[in-house]
Motif scaffolding. Structure first.
Motif: not given
Length: 396
Positions: A168-187
């Motif tokens: 019953g959920i209509s919107v997903n805040f689910g697609v992370v479009a951030d890009v990084t190759a750095d494993r130390s980054m938060f995202i």
């Protein structure tokens, strides 16, 4: 005139019977739910109806319609009273709102909708993997998908969106479009790619996969991958110029927009070479999203409570932050952290006062309310005529 993405406008008129994707752990003898989707409106008709709905709202109703609130409860009556009693445009489900089974969650989300022809936007952060609110989502997340071809991302997000929709959920805040190759980054663990092109292909695939079942949201614009730190506890900063950004972090967002994502979430991220303000409060970044990338859908803030949590005294007032975000170009303001039962009414009061004082142009609120109304109508079309399968257990 407000332009809306094709993802919001519906397809050719038809009668469609669709069967929800099975729960990953569903029993073989579990009968599916059946959805009957009625003929969608013409694009211009929906836009006109959204404008009419917004024009018929009082100032306070418009203000409430652009607020997505939250309270931590699994009680359908309490959640319903909060949303309908305040006339809110949306509600975000966090972990504290998710009971132990789909049937109970469906009861909660169902209670939030007083009028199925104009439902509130019910949202969730269901990325899969590191950020997963639905414990029964066993489909792969970014840590796995970023190493695979984009087809795997489309399959995973199609299946995930079916679970979201079935709850019953209509919107997903689910697609992370951030890009990084750095494993130390938060995202890093939530990013769909280490390079712009790879991330872009998977972001577009995720949007395509989700489209039939949920409204996709691209986040965290303009890109957390270039901004070290955690935006839940500070305001991460990137030194990139606009030209550098256009060649790198912009690429996955542009791909998701071109794929038809109807929502774009603005992060509390600062790129001083572009604007000293966090993107969520920046007219410049909102202009770039619409004029440079061609985004025409609903812009939503990341949780405004995160700005408070940054400790910067300039952002200590959540109502002022909400008004500033709307003035900058946001259409929907989101409040989770520090949110209480009276937070949403205070936000609505603040928006009303800002319009009355001239601090927030009435036309800007009208624009935001119309965009949100159009998305609500689109989601109503997508779920019109939902027919539960008698005797079926949604969780299998």
């Amino acid at each position: 005139m407000i332009r809306l993405p094709l993802a919001l406008l519906g397809a050719a008129a038809m009668l469609l019977l669709a069967v929800a994707a099975p729960h990953p752990a569903a029993h073989a003898d579990s009968a599916p739910e059946v959805r009957v989707v009625a003929a969608p409106e013409d694009a211009e008709d929906r836009l006109a109806r959204a404008a009419d709905l917004a024009a018929g709202m009082s100032l306070r109703e418009k203000a409430a319609s652009v607020v997505m609130g939250h309270i931590p409860t699994t009680d359908p009556a309490a959640a319903s009273a909060y949303v309908t009693g305040n006339g809110l445009g949306g509600f975000i489900l966090m972990g504290a709102n998710v009971p132990g089974d789909e049937e109970s969650l469906r009861a909660l989300t169902g209670a939030l909708t007083a009028d199925p022809s104009f439902p509130p936007l019910i949202a969730i952060d269901q990325e899969g993997g590191d950020v997963s609110r639905l414990p029964w989502d066993g489909f792969p997340g970014a840590r796995t998908l970023r190493e695979e071809a984009s087809g795997a991302t489309q399959d995973a997000f199609a299946a995930r969106a079916a679970l979201v929709d079935r709850a019953g959920i209509s919107v997903n805040f689910g697609v992370v479009a951030d890009v990084t190759a750095d494993r130390s980054m938060f995202i890093f663990g939530r990013s769909l790619g280490a390079d712009p092109d790879g991330a872009a292909a998977r972001v577009a695939a995720a949007v395509a996969g989700e489209g039939a079942h949920a409204a996709s949201t691209l986040k965290h614009f303009p890109g957390h991958g270039a901004a070290p730190g955690d935006s839940h506890a500070g305001i991460p900063e990137s030194g990139k110029s606009l030209a550098e950004w256009m060649e790198t972090d912009a690429v996955p967002f542009a791909a998701g927009i071109d794929a038809g994502a109807p929502l774009l979430m603005f992060g509390h991220l600062r790129y001083p070479a572009v604007d000293e303000l966090p993107a969520s409060l920046s007219p410049q970044w909102h202009r770039i999203a619409r004029e440079e990338l061609g985004f025409t859908g609903v812009s939503v803030t990341d949780d405004l409570g995160m700005l408070q949590a940054s400790g910067d005294p300039a952002y200590a007032d959540p109502v002022a932050n909400g008004v500033a975000a709307l003035a900058a170009g946001s259409d929907l303001v989101l409040s989770v952290m520090f949110s209480t039962a009276d937070s949403a009414p205070r936000m609505v009061d603040g928006i009303v006062a800002a319009v009355e004082s001239g601090a927030l142009p009435a036309a800007r609120l009208d624009e935001a309310a119309t965009r949100v109304a159009a998305l609500r109508l689109a989601r109503a079309d997508a779920g019109a005529g939902f027919v539960p399968c008698p005797g079926c257990s949604p969780a299998g």
